[in-house]
Scaffold this active site. Structure first.
Site, mmCIF file in Angstrom:
data_model
loop_
_atom_site.group_PDB
_atom_site.id
_atom_site.type_symbol
_atom_site.label_atom_id
_atom_site.label_comp_id
_atom_site.label_asym_id
_atom_site.label_seq_id
_atom_site.Cartn_x
_atom_site.Cartn_y
_atom_site.Cartn_z
ATOM 1 N N ASP A 1 42.374 48.572 42.256
ATOM 2 C CA ASP A 1 41.999 47.286 41.666
ATOM 3 C C ASP A 1 41.034 47.513 40.501
ATOM 4 O O ASP A 1 39.846 47.716 40.708
ATOM 5 C CB ASP A 1 41.344 46.397 42.743
ATOM 6 C CG ASP A 1 40.960 45.015 42.212
ATOM 7 O OD1 ASP A 1 41.404 44.662 41.095
ATOM 8 O OD2 ASP A 1 40.236 44.296 42.927
ATOM 9 N N ASP B 1 40.668 39.362 38.575
ATOM 10 C CA ASP B 1 40.089 40.227 39.605
ATOM 11 C C ASP B 1 40.183 39.580 40.994
ATOM 12 O O ASP B 1 39.960 40.235 42.002
ATOM 13 C CB ASP B 1 38.634 40.554 39.250
ATOM 14 C CG ASP B 1 38.098 41.752 40.011
ATOM 15 O OD1 ASP B 1 38.911 42.448 40.661
ATOM 16 O OD2 ASP B 1 36.881 42.001 39.944
ATOM 17 N N ARG C 1 43.923 37.432 46.924
ATOM 18 C CA ARG C 1 44.370 36.153 47.486
ATOM 19 C C ARG C 1 45.743 35.768 46.930
ATOM 20 O O ARG C 1 46.499 35.041 47.583
ATOM 21 C CB ARG C 1 43.307 35.074 47.234
ATOM 22 C CG ARG C 1 43.051 34.746 45.809
ATOM 23 C CD ARG C 1 41.720 34.028 45.581
ATOM 24 N NE ARG C 1 40.578 34.942 45.651
ATOM 25 C CZ ARG C 1 39.309 34.578 45.482
ATOM 26 N NH1 ARG C 1 39.005 33.311 45.256
ATOM 27 N NH2 ARG C 1 38.336 35.462 45.551
ATOM 28 N N LYS D 1 36.781 45.157 35.836
ATOM 29 C CA LYS D 1 35.536 45.439 36.565
ATOM 30 C C LYS D 1 34.658 46.388 35.754
ATOM 31 O O LYS D 1 35.179 47.176 34.962
ATOM 32 C CB LYS D 1 35.870 46.142 37.893
ATOM 33 C CG LYS D 1 36.491 45.249 38.949
ATOM 34 C CD LYS D 1 36.765 46.064 40.209
ATOM 35 C CE LYS D 1 37.397 45.203 41.286
ATOM 36 N NZ LYS D 1 36.504 44.199 41.851
ATOM 37 N N ASP E 1 41.178 49.332 48.194
ATOM 38 C CA ASP E 1 41.546 47.910 48.193
ATOM 39 C C ASP E 1 42.885 47.647 48.911
ATOM 40 O O ASP E 1 43.396 46.529 48.899
ATOM 41 C CB ASP E 1 41.589 47.407 46.747
ATOM 42 C CG ASP E 1 41.169 45.944 46.629
ATOM 43 O OD1 ASP E 1 40.543 45.439 47.568
ATOM 44 O OD2 ASP E 1 41.478 45.331 45.591
ATOM 45 N N LYS F 1 46.624 42.948 52.606
ATOM 46 C CA LYS F 1 46.417 43.138 51.162
ATOM 47 C C LYS F 1 46.513 44.624 50.857
ATOM 48 O O LYS F 1 45.718 45.418 51.348
ATOM 49 C CB LYS F 1 45.038 42.606 50.743
ATOM 50 C CG LYS F 1 44.611 43.009 49.305
ATOM 51 C CD LYS F 1 43.257 42.452 48.901
ATOM 52 C CE LYS F 1 42.809 42.996 47.532
ATOM 53 N NZ LYS F 1 41.484 42.517 47.112
ATOM 54 N N GLU G 1 42.695 38.985 42.726
ATOM 55 C CA GLU G 1 44.136 39.239 42.861
ATOM 56 C C GLU G 1 44.590 39.299 44.316
ATOM 57 O O GLU G 1 45.754 39.030 44.616
ATOM 58 C CB GLU G 1 44.510 40.554 42.146
ATOM 59 C CG GLU G 1 44.277 41.851 42.942
ATOM 60 C CD GLU G 1 42.840 42.118 43.323
ATOM 61 O OE1 GLU G 1 41.938 41.550 42.681
ATOM 62 O OE2 GLU G 1 42.593 42.879 44.281
#
Ligand code: BES
Ligand code: ZN
Ligand code: ZN
Length: 508
Positions: A280, A357, A361, A287, A298, A275, A359
């Site tokens: 993010d 959020d 996966r 967030k 991230d 990932k 994202e």
């Protein structure tokens, strides 16, 4: 930093600082009995008074410094605690070694020597793992992450000499091998840390692609860096949905490692999927401002895979490996994806977006599927995936999930070699209804907040399908929140060593 292994006695070695480890051999808690982890009588003699004084307790990361130690050529003798002798693992040795290098650095010393602990009945480690742990500890302990400070005045350590009292024969060979491997692994891990350290404005997906490509050119790996056009051509709509709200184009990075001797056609092909969200914000499901700056890390899963490929290129295991890195920035924008959207992943599965959020996966869904189309027979992914995993395991263990016992078993073996800590969490089919959607095949969050790390893993499992797969949720471990005597504040480079060991386990 020049880190070298010398077969020499420590007492005759000239150095500004000689570090030696000490542990508590007492059976009970009240009366510590501190002894050096060294078979050199001259070192024990020099440290005798201190060790007998009761002032030094031998705790992990504890240090005591003696100037002009009698009988030694070193200017200073640093005694470094390694904890209770009965509990010494390679992890304790690694931390003690990190403590030594950071102590030297604090004193602006450019060189130090470390007396390698003697692998005998006092500590239950073999010579190879001792050498490996010490070299990893000094390499990982050395950097600080004040990269962009204009008042940066650090005097970096330039030379570390690991001193081994020669036992001759097999044990010296094991020491040499452990040293060489540890050096490769720790430097790869530091490369990962240098990527994770970069702020989001510097390390965009495209820049991550450039850094990966530059590493691959150096290491002799084949690397392809694609962007929007290829992602859309491959119909990676899950990945593209995340990327499309950002002015920064996404990057799909593919790295290929081929062993020197071509493996049989039916030999395993390992897929490393990372990932790589370079920042993010949460997207439209934005967030809170508090702590959002942390979301530059991230992309730690992607960085771990890129670092692992660097080590793989150098260690040359006899197994094919491919890394697939899905990198994007998750931003709110007029073009951004929205809660309620339904998108079709590359595999053909339809996904209801409930929260933008979640994202990670989504990009991994297409990354895992793509790795299978490249011929990968076994998959591993690493991702700073869920806050829920941090709630479950704290900041010590990362989460481990798997759909296959043999593949998982190989990973636990890898953990025992790397010294890293991972803890298994479930992703059995009885959790499948967490991600059932009314309108589409699946949704990108759990139906409630319970078991959030497992819901995310269940989502990924849909895309691993029948392919044996391990998922690492490193959200809690990718960033060291506090500095420790053995390691700086900042990026940890977690999982690199374990992923490399997992790969090596397949090479037989
Ligand atoms: N990148 C975060 C997870 C994260 C949190 C990493 C803290 C490192 C530290 C991830 O993309 C995310 O936001 N996950 C959500 C999922 C939720 C919306 C289902 C989370 O964990 O809250
Ligand atoms: Zn997120
Ligand atoms: Zn994220």
């Amino acid at each position: 930093m020049d880190t070298r292994l010398l077969f020499q006695n420590a007492d005759a070695f000239e150095t500004p600082l000689l570090a030696v480890f000490a542990a508590n051999f007492a059976a009970s808690t009240d009366s510590p009995s501190i002894r050096l982890l060294s078979a050199e009588p001259a070192l024990t003699a020099a440290a005798q008074q201190l060790l007998g004084s009761g002032e030094f307790k031998g705790g992990l990361g504890e240090t005591a410094l003696l100037h002009n130690p009698a009988g030694l050529k070193a200017t200073r003798l640093l005694i470094v605690g390694a904890g209770k002798a009965a509990e010494i693992t390679s992890d304790a040795v690694r931390k003690a070694a990190g403590t030594a290098v950071r102590a030297a650095r604090q004193r602006s010393l450019k060189a130090l020597a470390v007396a390698l602990p003697t692998a005998d009945e006092s500590i239950k480690l073999e010579a190879g793992s001792v050498a490996r742990a010490v070299v990893e500890g000094v390499e990982l302990g050395a950097p600080d992450y004040n990269t962009y400070r204009s008042d940066r005045k650090d005097v970096p350590v330039e030379t570390v000499s690991l001193l081994c009292r020669s036992a001759e024969g097999a044990s010296d060979d094991a020491t040499r091998r452990g040293f060489a491997e540890g050096l490769v692994l720790a430097r790869a891990q530091n490369f990962t840390r240098s990527l994770v350290n970069e702020p989001g404005n510097v390390l965009t997906p495209a820049v991550l692609g450039q850094r990966a490509k530059a590493m691959c050119d150096d290491a002799g790996l084949k690397c392809e860096v694609y962007s929007t056009e290829k992602i859309r051509e491959l119909r990676m709509e899950a990945f593209w949905s995340v990327a499309k709200g950002s002015a920064q184009p996404p990057a799909l990075i593919v790295i290929h490692y081929e062993p020197e001797v071509a493996p049989k056609a039916d030999a395993p092909v390992l897929g490393l999927v990372g990932k790589g969200i370079t920042f993010d914000t949460g997207g439209i499901s934005i967030k809170p401002a508090d702590g959002m700056e942390k979301m530059k890390y991230d992309m730690a899963g992607a960085a771990a895979m890129i670092g692992a490929m660097k080590a793989i290129a150098e260690l040359k295991p006899a197994v094919r490996v491919k890394a697939v890195i899905c990198s994007a920035e998750n931003m709110p924008d007029g073009a951004a994806f929205k809660p309620g959207d339904v998108v079709t992943a590359m595999s053909g599965k339809t996904i209801e977006i409930v929260n933008t959020d979640a994202e990670g996966r989504l990009v991994l869904a297409d990354g895992l599927h793509y790795a299978k189309t490249l011929g990968c027979t076994h998959l591993i992914d690493a991702a700073t995936l869920t806050g829920a995993c941090m709630v479950a395991l704290g900041l010590i263990n990362f989460g481990v999930f798997s759909n296959d016992e043999v593949t998982y078993e190989r990973f636990t073996q890898a953990l025992s070699v790397s010294g890293e800590k991972g803890w298994r969490l479930p992703c059995t089919d009885d959790y499948r209804d967490h991600i059932q959607s009314q309108i589409a095949d699946i949704m990108n969050t759990g139906k409630n907040r319970y078991g959030g790390a497992t819901s995310a893993a269940m989502f990924l499992k849909e895309f691993a399908g029948d392919t044996p797969w391990v998922h690492l949720d490193i959200a809690g471990c990718a960033w060291n929140e506090e500095k420790k005597p053995w390691i700086a504040y900042g990026p940890s480079g977690v999982a690199v060593r374990s992923i490399v060991e997992w790969v090596r386990a397949w090479a037989g």
